[in-house]
Design an enzyme around this catalytic site. Structure first.
Site, PDB file in Angstrom:
ATOM      1  CB  CYS A 260      -0.856   0.116   1.138  1.00 42.09           C
ATOM      2  SG  CYS A 260      -1.993  -1.362   1.367  1.00 42.09           S
TER       3      CYS A 260
ATOM      4  CG  HIS B 198      -3.182   3.565   2.172  1.00 36.72           C
ATOM      5  ND1 HIS B 198      -3.583   3.087   1.065  1.00 36.72           N
ATOM      6  CD2 HIS B 198      -3.088   2.494   2.822  1.00 36.72           C
ATOM      7  CE1 HIS B 198      -3.977   2.019   1.097  1.00 36.72           C
ATOM      8  NE2 HIS B 198      -3.697   1.304   2.106  1.00 36.72           N
TER       9      HIS B 198
ATOM     10  CG  ASN C 170      -6.760  -0.778   1.401  1.00 37.17           C
ATOM     11  OD1 ASN C 170      -5.963  -0.232   0.298  1.00 37.17           O
ATOM     12  ND2 ASN C 170      -6.303  -1.005   2.388  1.00 37.17           N
TER      13      ASN C 170
HETATM   14  N1  ACO Z   1     -18.706  -8.440   9.714  1.00 36.40           N
HETATM   15  C1  ACO Z   1     -19.016  -8.621  10.969  1.00 36.40           C
HETATM   16  N2  ACO Z   1     -18.529  -8.718  12.088  1.00 36.40           N
HETATM   17  C2  ACO Z   1     -17.081  -8.900  11.566  1.00 36.40           C
HETATM   18  C3  ACO Z   1     -16.544  -8.712  10.513  1.00 36.40           C
HETATM   19  C4  ACO Z   1     -17.435  -8.254   9.326  1.00 36.40           C
HETATM   20  N3  ACO Z   1     -16.816  -8.236   8.317  1.00 36.40           N
HETATM   21  N4  ACO Z   1     -15.187  -8.734  10.651  1.00 36.40           N
HETATM   22  C5  ACO Z   1     -15.043  -9.169  12.096  1.00 36.40           C
HETATM   23  N5  ACO Z   1     -16.139  -9.150  12.776  1.00 36.40           N
HETATM   24  C6  ACO Z   1     -16.321  -9.386  13.944  1.00 36.40           C
HETATM   25  C7  ACO Z   1     -15.135 -10.252  14.562  1.00 36.40           C
HETATM   26  O1  ACO Z   1     -15.625 -11.525  14.487  1.00 36.40           O
HETATM   27  C8  ACO Z   1     -15.502  -9.728  16.131  1.00 36.40           C
HETATM   28  O2  ACO Z   1     -16.327 -10.551  16.807  1.00 36.40           O
HETATM   29  P1  ACO Z   1     -16.196 -11.003  18.353  1.00 36.40           P
HETATM   30  O3  ACO Z   1     -16.419  -9.671  19.023  1.00 36.40           O
HETATM   31  O4  ACO Z   1     -17.609 -11.794  18.383  1.00 36.40           O
HETATM   32  O5  ACO Z   1     -15.123 -11.793  18.607  1.00 36.40           O
HETATM   33  C9  ACO Z   1     -15.735  -8.456  15.989  1.00 36.40           C
HETATM   34  O6  ACO Z   1     -16.422  -8.060  14.551  1.00 36.40           O
HETATM   35  C10 ACO Z   1     -14.731  -7.249  16.410  1.00 36.40           C
HETATM   36  O7  ACO Z   1     -13.562  -7.752  15.648  1.00 36.40           O
HETATM   37  P2  ACO Z   1     -12.182  -6.918  15.722  1.00 36.40           P
HETATM   38  O8  ACO Z   1     -11.194  -7.630  14.542  1.00 36.40           O
HETATM   39  O9  ACO Z   1     -11.773  -6.664  16.963  1.00 36.40           O
HETATM   40  O10 ACO Z   1     -12.748  -5.477  14.924  1.00 36.40           O
HETATM   41  P3  ACO Z   1     -11.908  -4.101  14.562  1.00 36.40           P
HETATM   42  O11 ACO Z   1     -12.614  -3.075  15.218  1.00 36.40           O
HETATM   43  O12 ACO Z   1     -10.542  -4.374  14.958  1.00 36.40           O
HETATM   44  O13 ACO Z   1     -12.154  -3.787  13.211  1.00 36.40           O
HETATM   45  C11 ACO Z   1     -10.677  -3.921  11.268  1.00 36.40           C
HETATM   46  C12 ACO Z   1     -11.314  -4.746  12.272  1.00 36.40           C
HETATM   47  C13 ACO Z   1     -11.616  -2.839  10.502  1.00 36.40           C
HETATM   48  C14 ACO Z   1      -9.946  -4.785  10.169  1.00 36.40           C
HETATM   49  C15 ACO Z   1      -9.820  -3.095  11.943  1.00 36.40           C
HETATM   50  O14 ACO Z   1      -8.819  -3.923  12.749  1.00 36.40           O
HETATM   51  C16 ACO Z   1      -9.052  -2.287  11.133  1.00 36.40           C
HETATM   52  O15 ACO Z   1      -9.324  -1.318  10.598  1.00 36.40           O
HETATM   53  N6  ACO Z   1      -7.704  -2.559  11.028  1.00 36.40           N
HETATM   54  C17 ACO Z   1      -6.670  -1.840  10.234  1.00 36.40           C
HETATM   55  C18 ACO Z   1      -6.507  -2.824   8.983  1.00 36.40           C
HETATM   56  C19 ACO Z   1      -6.702  -2.339   7.756  1.00 36.40           C
HETATM   57  O16 ACO Z   1      -7.097  -1.438   7.303  1.00 36.40           O
HETATM   58  N7  ACO Z   1      -5.953  -2.971   6.867  1.00 36.40           N
HETATM   59  C20 ACO Z   1      -6.311  -2.844   5.398  1.00 36.40           C
HETATM   60  C21 ACO Z   1      -4.893  -3.464   4.803  1.00 36.40           C
HETATM   61  S1  ACO Z   1      -3.393  -2.785   5.231  1.00 36.40           S
HETATM   62  C22 ACO Z   1      -3.144  -1.340   4.814  1.00 36.40           C
HETATM   63  O17 ACO Z   1      -3.982  -1.008   3.738  1.00 36.40           O
HETATM   64  C23 ACO Z   1      -2.228  -0.759   5.562  1.00 36.40           C
END
Ligand code: ACO
Length: 320
Positions: free
Chosen positions: A111, A247, A277
């Site tokens: 990215c 980004h 993304n």
């Molecule tokens: N739909 C519904 N529920 C979901 C989904 C989904 N798509 N994905 C995960 N969940 C659930 C999980 O199972 C979890 O359930 P639980 O509490 O019963 O265990 C709950 O939602 C929370 O999950 P988390 O992983 O803790 O959610 P979080 O708030 O961290 O959000 C996310 C996840 C959006 C991926 C976040 O961590 C994030 O934005 N991270 C940054 C990573 C990123 O943007 N990466 C992109 C690629 S890298 C880059 O471009 C730099």
């Protein structure tokens, strides 16, 4: 000399997948995706390829700049998902746009790739090596995600963006870049198949694996740091910056960066609701949108920042 952007272009595939469409294949819903990421839809290739999208974005940038493609001396394509390892996507772009005098190569920093390619082009130009450079970010993330993994497949889309840099006298571009291979396990990707979305018979080895919270924390800490680093090199202040083009990984990351920098969110344009993304393509697609809407004026100061797998992060401050 400094590279001034004299033309931009972008391309996204016409096929759109909404959050509701995704909810039919994994256990998710529109409200969760919007609230956690800001994403509403993504454009997904159906037969198009990374180098095709790069070529289409490049054609639009050539048209926008009004320059003769034969003037382009170098084509850099930032990608981690080209459909062929060789020939490189840059050579495919050269063929598409008829840049007969250009050298070309691809660069992979996930990215962060477009901002690193942009910095590389600026370095060539300031060293007097090239005067006209095409910089592209292009990725087909739909070929790399596991479409059964709801924690990652909701985040990504496909697309390409391009900018042409032309050498001019003027204020230099200021830049910085870093990597942290020790933390690379937080975000890894393999690509074993090409050509678009394949929910059935998916090769389970071809997927993105991510520790979402680790990536979130990394981005929120490192992006403000590198922006401050570049500002200090430029002897500039946060208030001097007109646009922070970051980004587009996640709306919450961008909001957290703005908050840490105590800068109004209105200076952080976003378009991830429409495109999600698109990895190396997010920054140039957004630049192209801002350019075409007339939202970038000559003399305004633009800060680019990319971050992602590697881990890698980079920034560049330049005058529009
Ligand atoms: N739909 C519904 N529920 C979901 C989904 C989904 N798509 N994905 C995960 N969940 C659930 C999980 O199972 C979890 O359930 P639980 O509490 O019963 O265990 C709950 O939602 C929370 O999950 P988390 O992983 O803790 O959610 P979080 O708030 O961290 O959000 C996310 C996840 C959006 C991926 C976040 O961590 C994030 O934005 N991270 C940054 C990573 C990123 O943007 N990466 C992109 C690629 S890298 C880059 O471009 C730099």
């Amino acid at each position: 000399m400094v590279g001034k952007i004299c033309g931009t272009g972008s391309y996204v595939p016409p096929h759109v997948m909404s959050n509701d469409d995704l909810a039919k294949i994994v256990d998710t819903n529109d409200a969760w995706i919007r609230e956690r990421t800001g994403i509403g839809r993504r454009h997904i290739i159906k037969g198009e390829t990374t180098s095709y999208m790069a070529g289409q974005a490049a054609l639009k940038a050539v048209e926008d700049s009004g320059i003769d493609p034969a003037q382009i001396e170098l084509i850099l394509v930032a990608t981690s998902s080209s459909e062929t390892v060789f020939p490189c996507a840059a050579c495919e772009v050269q063929k598409t746009i008829g840049a007969v005098h250009a050298a070309g190569y691809d660069l992979n920093a996930a990215c962060t790739g477009f901002v690193l390619a942009f910095n590389t082009a600026q370095a060539y130009i300031s060293a007097g090596i090239y005067k006209t450079v095409m910089v592209i970010g292009a990725d087909s993330m739909s070929c790399m995600v596991d479409w059964t993994d709801r924690s990652t497949c909701i985040l990504f889309g496909d697309g390409a963006g391009a900018a042409i840099l032309c050498a001019e006298e003027g204020e230099p571009a200021f830049m910085a870049a870093h990597s942290d291979g020790v933390k690379g396990e937080a975000l890894t990707g393999l690509s074993r198949h090409r050509g678009g979305w394949k929910p059935e018979g998916e090769d389970k080895e071809s997927y993105i694996h991510m520790d979402g919270q680790a990536v979130f924390k990394f981005a929120v800490r490192k992006v403000p740091e590198i922006i401050e680093e570049v500002l200090s090199k430029a002897d500039a202040e946060l208030e001097d910056i007109d646009h922070f083009v970051l980004h587009q990984a996640n709306r919450r990351i961008i909001e957290a960066v703005a908050k840490r920098l105590k800068t109004d969110i209105s200076k952080f344009p976003m378009n991830l609701e429409e495109y999600a993304n698109t990895s190396a393509a997010t920054v140039p697609i957004l630049l192209d949108e801002l350019n075409r809407k007339g939202q970038l004026r000559r003399g305004e100061k633009v800060m680019l920042s990319g971050f992602g797998a590697g881990l890698t992060w980079a920034a560049c401050l330049f005058e529009w």
